[in-house]
Scaffold this motif. Structure first.
Motif, PDB file in Angstrom:
ATOM      1  N   THR A  67      34.279  31.663  52.011  1.00 17.54           N
ATOM      2  CA  THR A  67      33.153  32.049  52.863  1.00 17.54           C
ATOM      3  C   THR A  67      31.882  31.765  52.083  1.00 17.54           C
ATOM      4  O   THR A  67      31.788  32.065  50.896  1.00 17.54           O
ATOM      5  CB  THR A  67      33.191  33.537  53.244  1.00 17.54           C
ATOM      6  OG1 THR A  67      33.154  34.325  52.061  1.00 17.54           O
ATOM      7  CG2 THR A  67      34.441  33.869  54.043  1.00 17.54           C
ATOM      8  N   CYS A  68      30.930  31.167  52.743  1.00 18.89           N
ATOM      9  CA  CYS A  68      29.679  30.874  52.052  1.00 18.89           C
ATOM     10  C   CYS A  68      28.524  30.918  53.036  1.00 18.89           C
ATOM     11  O   CYS A  68      28.719  30.842  54.248  1.00 18.89           O
ATOM     12  CB  CYS A  68      29.726  29.537  51.326  1.00 18.89           C
ATOM     13  SG  CYS A  68      29.609  28.111  52.403  1.00 18.89           S
ATOM     14  N   ASP A  69      27.354  31.022  52.491  1.00 19.16           N
ATOM     15  CA  ASP A  69      26.110  30.939  53.249  1.00 19.16           C
ATOM     16  C   ASP A  69      25.559  29.549  52.959  1.00 19.16           C
ATOM     17  O   ASP A  69      24.957  29.310  51.908  1.00 19.16           O
ATOM     18  CB  ASP A  69      25.156  32.035  52.783  1.00 19.16           C
ATOM     19  CG  ASP A  69      23.770  31.919  53.386  1.00 19.16           C
ATOM     20  OD1 ASP A  69      23.513  30.979  54.166  1.00 19.16           O
ATOM     21  OD2 ASP A  69      22.935  32.774  53.056  1.00 19.16           O
ATOM     22  N   TRP A  70      25.807  28.607  53.882  1.00 15.80           N
ATOM     23  CA  TRP A  70      25.434  27.216  53.638  1.00 15.80           C
ATOM     24  C   TRP A  70      23.951  27.041  53.397  1.00 15.80           C
ATOM     25  O   TRP A  70      23.528  26.179  52.634  1.00 15.80           O
ATOM     26  CB  TRP A  70      25.928  26.307  54.764  1.00 15.80           C
ATOM     27  CG  TRP A  70      27.387  25.993  54.623  1.00 15.80           C
ATOM     28  CD1 TRP A  70      28.411  26.445  55.388  1.00 15.80           C
ATOM     29  CD2 TRP A  70      27.986  25.175  53.612  1.00 15.80           C
ATOM     30  NE1 TRP A  70      29.606  25.962  54.928  1.00 15.80           N
ATOM     31  CE2 TRP A  70      29.378  25.169  53.835  1.00 15.80           C
ATOM     32  CE3 TRP A  70      27.489  24.445  52.535  1.00 15.80           C
ATOM     33  CZ2 TRP A  70      30.265  24.469  53.037  1.00 15.80           C
ATOM     34  CZ3 TRP A  70      28.382  23.730  51.737  1.00 15.80           C
ATOM     35  CH2 TRP A  70      29.743  23.752  51.986  1.00 15.80           C
ATOM     36  N   SER A  71      23.130  27.858  54.017  1.00 14.82           N
ATOM     37  CA  SER A  71      21.687  27.773  53.799  1.00 14.82           C
ATOM     38  C   SER A  71      21.349  28.098  52.342  1.00 14.82           C
ATOM     39  O   SER A  71      20.541  27.415  51.708  1.00 14.82           O
ATOM     40  CB  SER A  71      20.960  28.724  54.748  1.00 14.82           C
ATOM     41  OG  SER A  71      19.579  28.695  54.518  1.00 14.82           O
ATOM     42  N   SER A  72      22.000  29.125  51.795  1.00 17.43           N
ATOM     43  CA  SER A  72      21.782  29.474  50.386  1.00 17.43           C
ATOM     44  C   SER A  72      22.350  28.413  49.454  1.00 17.43           C
ATOM     45  O   SER A  72      21.769  28.128  48.405  1.00 17.43           O
ATOM     46  CB  SER A  72      22.403  30.840  50.065  1.00 17.43           C
ATOM     47  OG  SER A  72      21.714  31.859  50.741  1.00 17.43           O
ATOM     48  N   VAL A  73      23.494  27.823  49.827  1.00 16.87           N
ATOM     49  CA  VAL A  73      24.047  26.721  49.029  1.00 16.87           C
ATOM     50  C   VAL A  73      23.035  25.577  48.990  1.00 16.87           C
ATOM     51  O   VAL A  73      22.764  25.017  47.923  1.00 16.87           O
ATOM     52  CB  VAL A  73      25.404  26.240  49.587  1.00 16.87           C
ATOM     53  CG1 VAL A  73      25.847  24.951  48.913  1.00 16.87           C
ATOM     54  CG2 VAL A  73      26.473  27.316  49.424  1.00 16.87           C
ATOM     55  N   ALA A  74      22.451  25.242  50.137  1.00 16.52           N
ATOM     56  CA  ALA A  74      21.448  24.167  50.192  1.00 16.52           C
ATOM     57  C   ALA A  74      20.256  24.494  49.307  1.00 16.52           C
ATOM     58  O   ALA A  74      19.764  23.629  48.569  1.00 16.52           O
ATOM     59  CB  ALA A  74      20.999  23.933  51.632  1.00 16.52           C
ATOM     60  N   ASP A  75      19.794  25.743  49.339  1.00 15.37           N
ATOM     61  CA  ASP A  75      18.681  26.150  48.471  1.00 15.37           C
ATOM     62  C   ASP A  75      19.063  25.999  46.999  1.00 15.37           C
ATOM     63  O   ASP A  75      18.250  25.573  46.169  1.00 15.37           O
ATOM     64  CB  ASP A  75      18.270  27.592  48.753  1.00 15.37           C
ATOM     65  CG  ASP A  75      17.585  27.767  50.094  1.00 15.37           C
ATOM     66  OD1 ASP A  75      17.162  26.758  50.702  1.00 15.37           O
ATOM     67  OD2 ASP A  75      17.484  28.936  50.546  1.00 15.37           O
ATOM     68  N   GLY A  76      20.307  26.336  46.667  1.00 10.80           N
ATOM     69  CA  GLY A  76      20.778  26.188  45.295  1.00 10.80           C
ATOM     70  C   GLY A  76      20.860  24.737  44.863  1.00 10.80           C
ATOM     71  O   GLY A  76      20.497  24.392  43.735  1.00 10.80           O
TER      72      GLY A  76
END
Length: 128
Positions: A67-76
């Motif tokens: 499970t992930c927050d893709w928006s936060s992954v993109a920010d990272g």
């Protein structure tokens, strides 16, 4: 039911070994430590299980959890790129579509990964 025989428990472990076999030093770093070093503690809960860091090639591979927050992954991803890292995202096959959608337009590579009876398999790298 078949037994998984790979000694590598995670996709990160398998990737780490592949880098070592190719002659490059690599290490697994906790995502929380990585984003903390960037001053981006708010990205801690993004859903990245671990990061494989390969300093000699300025590469970081992010191993995405179930499970992930893709928006936060993109920010990272953007935060890592801003300080000079080349980023590859390793994610489950069923998540590649979401990864492409959210990371489109970033200079990031994507690889699907899955566990099978003999260990871990990876798709060829794709551009988001």
């Amino acid at each position: 039911m078949s037994m998984i025989t790979s000694q590598y428990l995670t996709a990160g472990d398998e990737s780490l070994e592949r880098w070592r076999v190719s002659g490059r030093e690599a290490s697994i770093v906790a995502w929380s430590n990585l984003v903390g070093s960037l001053g981006r503690d708010e990205l801690h809960g993004a859903g990245v299980d671990e990061a494989v860091v390969v300093p000699a090639s300025d590469t970081i591979e992010l191993v995405i959890g179930s499970t992930c927050d893709w928006s936060s992954v993109a920010d990272g991803v953007v935060a890592l790129q801003e300080v000079g890292w080349s980023v590859t995202v390793l994610t489950a096959l069923h998540s590649l579509g979401a990864a492409h959608h959210v990371l489109a337009g970033t200079d990031v590579h994507l690889q699907g990964c899955w566990r099978n009876d003999t260990g871990w398999s990876f798709t060829p790298a794709e551009i988001a």
